[in-house]
Design a protein around this motif. Structure first.
Motif, PDB file in Angstrom:
ATOM      1  N   PRO A   3       0.812  -1.214   0.000  1.00 45.85           N
ATOM      2  CA  PRO A   3       0.000   0.000   0.000  1.00 45.85           C
ATOM      3  C   PRO A   3       0.846   1.265   0.000  1.00 45.85           C
ATOM      4  N   GLN A   4       0.492   2.193  -0.853  1.00 46.72           N
ATOM      5  CA  GLN A   4       1.131   3.507  -0.894  1.00 46.72           C
ATOM      6  C   GLN A   4       0.133   4.475  -1.511  1.00 46.72           C
ATOM      7  N   PRO A   5      -0.294   5.488  -0.760  1.00 49.21           N
ATOM      8  CA  PRO A   5      -1.255   6.439  -1.321  1.00 49.21           C
ATOM      9  C   PRO A   5      -0.701   7.109  -2.574  1.00 49.21           C
ATOM     10  N   VAL A   6      -1.550   7.286  -3.544  1.00 46.76           N
ATOM     11  CA  VAL A   6      -1.153   7.930  -4.789  1.00 46.76           C
ATOM     12  C   VAL A   6      -1.844   9.277  -4.862  1.00 46.76           C
ATOM     13  N   PRO A   7      -1.093  10.362  -5.076  1.00 46.74           N
ATOM     14  CA  PRO A   7      -1.733  11.694  -5.130  1.00 46.74           C
ATOM     15  C   PRO A   7      -2.857  11.737  -6.148  1.00 46.74           C
ATOM     16  N   GLY A   8      -3.994  12.265  -5.721  1.00 51.95           N
ATOM     17  CA  GLY A   8      -5.094  12.471  -6.636  1.00 51.95           C
ATOM     18  C   GLY A   8      -6.043  11.291  -6.764  1.00 51.95           C
ATOM     19  N   GLY A   9      -5.745  10.170  -6.111  1.00 52.60           N
ATOM     20  CA  GLY A   9      -6.628   9.025  -6.260  1.00 52.60           C
ATOM     21  C   GLY A   9      -6.646   8.168  -5.021  1.00 52.60           C
ATOM     22  N   GLN A  10      -7.803   7.572  -4.729  1.00 51.73           N
ATOM     23  CA  GLN A  10      -7.901   6.668  -3.601  1.00 51.73           C
ATOM     24  C   GLN A  10      -7.493   5.275  -4.080  1.00 51.73           C
ATOM     25  N   ALA A  11      -6.200   5.032  -4.127  1.00 54.07           N
ATOM     26  CA  ALA A  11      -5.706   3.778  -4.684  1.00 54.07           C
ATOM     27  C   ALA A  11      -4.357   3.457  -4.076  1.00 54.07           C
ATOM     28  N   VAL A  12      -3.953   2.200  -4.208  1.00 54.01           N
ATOM     29  CA  VAL A  12      -2.601   1.797  -3.854  1.00 54.01           C
ATOM     30  C   VAL A  12      -1.975   1.181  -5.095  1.00 54.01           C
ATOM     31  N   LEU A  13      -0.666   1.174  -5.125  1.00 48.16           N
ATOM     32  CA  LEU A  13       0.044   0.598  -6.257  1.00 48.16           C
ATOM     33  C   LEU A  13       0.446  -0.832  -5.939  1.00 48.16           C
ATOM     34  N   GLY A  14       0.044  -1.767  -6.804  1.00 42.18           N
ATOM     35  CA  GLY A  14       0.487  -3.140  -6.678  1.00 42.18           C
ATOM     36  C   GLY A  14       1.780  -3.317  -7.452  1.00 42.18           C
ATOM     37  N   ILE A  15       2.752  -3.995  -6.858  1.00 43.58           N
ATOM     38  CA  ILE A  15       4.048  -4.221  -7.496  1.00 43.58           C
ATOM     39  C   ILE A  15       4.262  -5.721  -7.663  1.00 43.58           C
ATOM     40  N   THR A  16       4.601  -6.141  -8.875  1.00 40.25           N
ATOM     41  CA  THR A  16       4.941  -7.529  -9.144  1.00 40.25           C
ATOM     42  C   THR A  16       6.341  -7.573  -9.747  1.00 40.25           C
ATOM     43  N   SER A  17       7.198  -8.437  -9.218  1.00 41.82           N
ATOM     44  CA  SER A  17       8.536  -8.572  -9.789  1.00 41.82           C
ATOM     45  C   SER A  17       8.576  -9.794 -10.695  1.00 41.82           C
ATOM     46  N   GLY A  18       9.425  -9.718 -11.710  1.00 48.10           N
ATOM     47  CA  GLY A  18       9.560 -10.849 -12.631  1.00 48.10           C
ATOM     48  C   GLY A  18      10.728 -10.624 -13.566  1.00 48.10           C
ATOM     49  N   LEU A  19      11.076 -11.645 -14.317  1.00 46.26           N
ATOM     50  CA  LEU A  19      12.142 -11.555 -15.306  1.00 46.26           C
ATOM     51  C   LEU A  19      11.519 -11.505 -16.695  1.00 46.26           C
ATOM     52  N   VAL A  20      11.986 -10.561 -17.509  1.00 45.94           N
ATOM     53  CA  VAL A  20      11.463 -10.376 -18.855  1.00 45.94           C
ATOM     54  C   VAL A  20      12.575 -10.682 -19.858  1.00 45.94           C
ATOM     55  N   LEU A  21      12.271 -11.544 -20.818  1.00 46.93           N
ATOM     56  CA  LEU A  21      13.256 -11.927 -21.833  1.00 46.93           C
ATOM     57  C   LEU A  21      13.219 -10.926 -22.989  1.00 46.93           C
ATOM     58  N   ILE A  22      14.337 -10.224 -23.205  1.00 48.94           N
ATOM     59  CA  ILE A  22      14.458  -9.263 -24.304  1.00 48.94           C
ATOM     60  C   ILE A  22      15.799  -9.481 -24.985  1.00 48.94           C
ATOM     61  N   GLY A  23      15.772  -9.733 -26.270  1.00 48.31           N
ATOM     62  CA  GLY A  23      17.008  -9.928 -27.015  1.00 48.31           C
ATOM     63  C   GLY A  23      17.830 -11.101 -26.520  1.00 48.31           C
ATOM     64  N   GLY A  24      17.150 -12.142 -26.046  1.00 47.55           N
ATOM     65  CA  GLY A  24      17.849 -13.330 -25.585  1.00 47.55           C
ATOM     66  C   GLY A  24      18.447 -13.211 -24.197  1.00 47.55           C
ATOM     67  N   GLU A  25      18.175 -12.099 -23.495  1.00 46.50           N
ATOM     68  CA  GLU A  25      18.726 -11.893 -22.159  1.00 46.50           C
ATOM     69  C   GLU A  25      17.594 -11.610 -21.170  1.00 46.50           C
ATOM     70  N   LEU A  26      17.713 -12.195 -19.970  1.00 50.23           N
ATOM     71  CA  LEU A  26      16.712 -11.967 -18.934  1.00 50.23           C
ATOM     72  C   LEU A  26      16.992 -10.653 -18.219  1.00 50.23           C
ATOM     73  N   HIS A  27      15.957  -9.817 -18.117  1.00 52.13           N
ATOM     74  CA  HIS A  27      16.088  -8.527 -17.456  1.00 52.13           C
ATOM     75  C   HIS A  27      15.177  -8.489 -16.229  1.00 52.13           C
ATOM     76  N   PRO A  28      15.653  -7.929 -15.110  1.00 48.09           N
ATOM     77  CA  PRO A  28      14.788  -7.797 -13.932  1.00 48.09           C
ATOM     78  C   PRO A  28      13.750  -6.708 -14.174  1.00 48.09           C
ATOM     79  N   ALA A  29      12.506  -7.006 -13.849  1.00 48.36           N
ATOM     80  CA  ALA A  29      11.430  -6.058 -14.122  1.00 48.36           C
ATOM     81  C   ALA A  29      10.498  -5.953 -12.918  1.00 48.36           C
ATOM     82  N   LEU A  30       9.857  -4.780 -12.818  1.00 46.08           N
ATOM     83  CA  LEU A  30       8.781  -4.558 -11.866  1.00 46.08           C
ATOM     84  C   LEU A  30       7.573  -4.073 -12.646  1.00 46.08           C
ATOM     85  N   VAL A  31       6.426  -4.670 -12.367  1.00 45.98           N
ATOM     86  CA  VAL A  31       5.188  -4.282 -13.033  1.00 45.98           C
ATOM     87  C   VAL A  31       4.298  -3.582 -12.012  1.00 45.98           C
ATOM     88  N   VAL A  32       3.899  -2.359 -12.345  1.00 52.72           N
ATOM     89  CA  VAL A  32       3.129  -1.527 -11.428  1.00 52.72           C
ATOM     90  C   VAL A  32       1.710  -1.377 -11.956  1.00 52.72           C
TER      91      VAL A  32
END
Length: 262
Positions: free
Chosen positions: A100-129
């Motif tokens: 949970p983290q308040p977001v200015p201007g909206g009654q919401a929280v940001l969900g964060i998901t971590s994962g590895l994304v394959l780009i150009g044959g290489e795994l990159h660390p990613a966060l999806v918000v």
């Protein structure tokens, strides 16, 4: 081989800092507080990282190639979690949980998901918000969702193809300390440094593979989509499919950013 930043010196005092630099209180062998792999302050450059809570402070050590010497301000609860992580007493918390983290201007929280994304044959660390509700522009009360326009104004780029590496975003960074995710930082409005755009109320654990990837690339890919676009996906292949669909629908923006302080 020990680095003590001016900020850390100011917190611990000149006497303690000089003792560290002289090797009297140097750790010798340690587990890096960022990547959690072994280090040795006698053989490789090592950063001193000071975690400061409301009442206590803990000095930890990290490879200088992972994060620079710095002061990390955390809540007392987070500090105890960091201590447990440093000593190996905490199993951690799944990084795909909502933080949970308040977001200015909206009654919401940001969900964060971590994962590895394959780009150009290489795994990159990613966060999806993804927010839990539509985000209104600050100062407005309309029913619209301005989450993506607000991020584009900050420098995020619309994603049309997830096979392309997102562009770097100046002034933003990801704070990873004690092997856990603490915050996504953005430039302060008054030019006085960075402030938290998203901050975990409790530090989030990431997988060994994610830490290994970020240790290799030194950058994190941040993808953001409006509420309802991604959802909580149990596997990385399903997460990638959801990102592809959001991009095809014009509902995905992204940027790449370094670890905090680098």
């Amino acid at each position: 081989m020990l680095d003590v930043s001016d900020d850390v010196r100011a917190e611990i005092g000149d006497e303690e800092a000089d003792l560290l630099l002289a090797g009297d209180n140097a750790p010798g062998s340690y587990d890096c507080t960022s990547c959690r792999t072994p280090g040795n302050s006698e053989r490789e450059r090592t950063s001193t990282v000071l975690f400061v809570g409301e009442e206590t402070a803990v000095l930890a050590f990290a490879h200088a190639t992972c994060i620079p010497s710095q002061v990390v301000t955390v809540s007392e609860e987070q500090l105890q979690g960091a201590v447990a992580s440093i000593t190996g007493d905490s199993p951690g918390r799944p990084a795909d949980a909502d933080a949970p983290q308040p977001v200015p201007g909206g009654q919401a929280v940001l969900g964060i998901t971590s994962g590895l994304v394959l780009i150009g044959g290489e795994l990159h660390p990613a966060l999806v918000v993804e927010p839990t509700a539509p985000i209104a522009r600050p100062g407005t009360t309309g029913p619209g969702d301005d989450f993506l326009p607000l991020l584009i104004e900050q420098g995020f780029i619309p994603v049309t193809n997830t096979a392309d590496l997102p562009s770097p975003l100046a002034g933003w960074s990801v704070l990873l300390a004690a092997g856990q995710l603490h915050a996504v930082l953005q430039p302060g409005t008054d030019g006085s440094g960075q402030v938290a755009w998203w901050q975990a109320h409790q530090a989030l654990s990431v997988t060994d593979g994610w830490r290994a990837a970020v240790n290799r690339t030194q950058r994190v890919l941040i993808y953001a989509a409006p509420v309802g676009s991604i959802g909580q996906q149990p596997r990385e292949d399903l997460l990638r499919d959801a990102l592809d669909k959001a991009a095809a629908a014009g509902k995905l923006v992204a940027a790449s950013m370094p670890l905090a302080g680098t």
